[in-house]
Design a protein around this motif. Sequence first.
Motif, short mmCIF file in Angstrom:
data_model
loop_
_atom_site.label_atom_id
_atom_site.label_comp_id
_atom_site.label_asym_id
_atom_site.label_seq_id
_atom_site.Cartn_x
_atom_site.Cartn_y
_atom_site.Cartn_z
N PRO A 1 22.01 44.70 -25.16
CA PRO A 1 21.77 44.37 -26.55
C PRO A 1 23.00 43.89 -27.29
O PRO A 1 22.89 43.33 -28.37
CB PRO A 1 21.26 45.67 -27.15
CG PRO A 1 21.90 46.74 -26.35
CD PRO A 1 22.06 46.15 -24.97
N ALA B 1 9.39 50.09 -21.43
CA ALA B 1 10.05 50.57 -22.64
C ALA B 1 11.52 50.86 -22.37
O ALA B 1 12.39 50.51 -23.18
CB ALA B 1 9.35 51.82 -23.15
N GLU B 2 11.82 51.47 -21.24
CA GLU B 2 13.21 51.74 -20.86
C GLU B 2 13.99 50.44 -20.67
O GLU B 2 15.12 50.29 -21.13
CB GLU B 2 13.25 52.58 -19.58
CG GLU B 2 14.63 52.90 -19.07
CD GLU B 2 15.41 53.81 -20.00
OE1 GLU B 2 16.66 53.75 -19.98
OE2 GLU B 2 14.78 54.58 -20.76
N CYS C 1 13.34 47.55 -22.02
CA CYS C 1 13.52 46.93 -23.34
C CYS C 1 14.67 47.60 -24.10
O CYS C 1 15.46 46.92 -24.75
CB CYS C 1 12.24 47.00 -24.15
SG CYS C 1 10.95 45.89 -23.54
N ARG C 2 14.76 48.91 -24.03
CA ARG C 2 15.86 49.61 -24.71
C ARG C 2 17.20 49.20 -24.13
O ARG C 2 18.17 48.97 -24.86
CB ARG C 2 15.67 51.12 -24.60
CG ARG C 2 14.72 51.70 -25.61
CD ARG C 2 14.78 53.22 -25.65
NE ARG C 2 14.36 53.85 -24.39
CZ ARG C 2 13.10 54.06 -24.04
NH1 ARG C 2 12.12 53.70 -24.85
NH2 ARG C 2 12.82 54.64 -22.90
N ASN C 3 17.28 49.07 -22.82
CA ASN C 3 18.54 48.69 -22.18
C ASN C 3 18.94 47.26 -22.49
O ASN C 3 20.12 46.96 -22.60
CB ASN C 3 18.44 48.87 -20.66
CG ASN C 3 18.40 50.32 -20.25
OD1 ASN C 3 18.85 51.20 -20.98
ND2 ASN C 3 17.83 50.59 -19.09
N GLY D 1 17.82 45.46 -25.15
CA GLY D 1 17.78 45.12 -26.58
C GLY D 1 16.62 44.20 -26.91
O GLY D 1 16.73 43.34 -27.78
N TYR E 1 12.12 43.73 -27.37
CA TYR E 1 10.89 44.40 -27.77
C TYR E 1 9.82 44.07 -26.73
O TYR E 1 9.78 42.96 -26.19
CB TYR E 1 10.42 43.91 -29.14
CG TYR E 1 11.36 44.29 -30.26
CD1 TYR E 1 11.40 45.59 -30.74
CD2 TYR E 1 12.22 43.35 -30.81
CE1 TYR E 1 12.26 45.94 -31.77
CE2 TYR E 1 13.09 43.69 -31.83
CZ TYR E 1 13.11 44.99 -32.30
OH TYR E 1 13.97 45.34 -33.31
#
Length: 165
Positions: free
Chosen positions: A19, A83-84, A86-88, A90, A92
């Motif tokens: 991100p 979801a993991e 996407c978090r890593n 950055g 959606y």
Amino acid sequence: MKHYSAQRKESALQKMMPPSNISITQLSIEMGIGESTLYNWRKQAVNKGHLVPGDGKNAEQWSSANKFSVVLETASLNQAELAEYCRNKGLYAEQIVAWRSACMDANANVKEQEKTFIIEAKKDKKQINQLEKELLRKDRALAETAALLVLRKKANAIWGEIEDE
């Protein structure tokens, strides 16, 4: 030529990746590493299959190749893994879903596009033929006018100017 530790190289690559997604110019100033070195590292990472935009753009401004890479990477993931991911990165999940549908729809209307292309090509061909005929007609008229001017000059040279009485 400077040699950088593997840790420093990995740190720089992590900062280029989402991100953070820091541009190479900014990263070069921040870390004191030459831009050409950073570009080479990014190129090597991309060749290895890593997603490294590194241009300071947000995810919607990425190239279609990078978006497609994300779609391929996430194709086999379940919701928790997605979801993991996407978090890593950055991102959606909605962006990835939209990109996936865009990839799937890319070739959906090929037949309709071909028909439209053929119709437009026929119209263009007809217009080209019409313009070529008009150009030929105008060329002939111009040639005739030029010939008449040459004949008038020759006639005037032989008989002289006609005077009005």
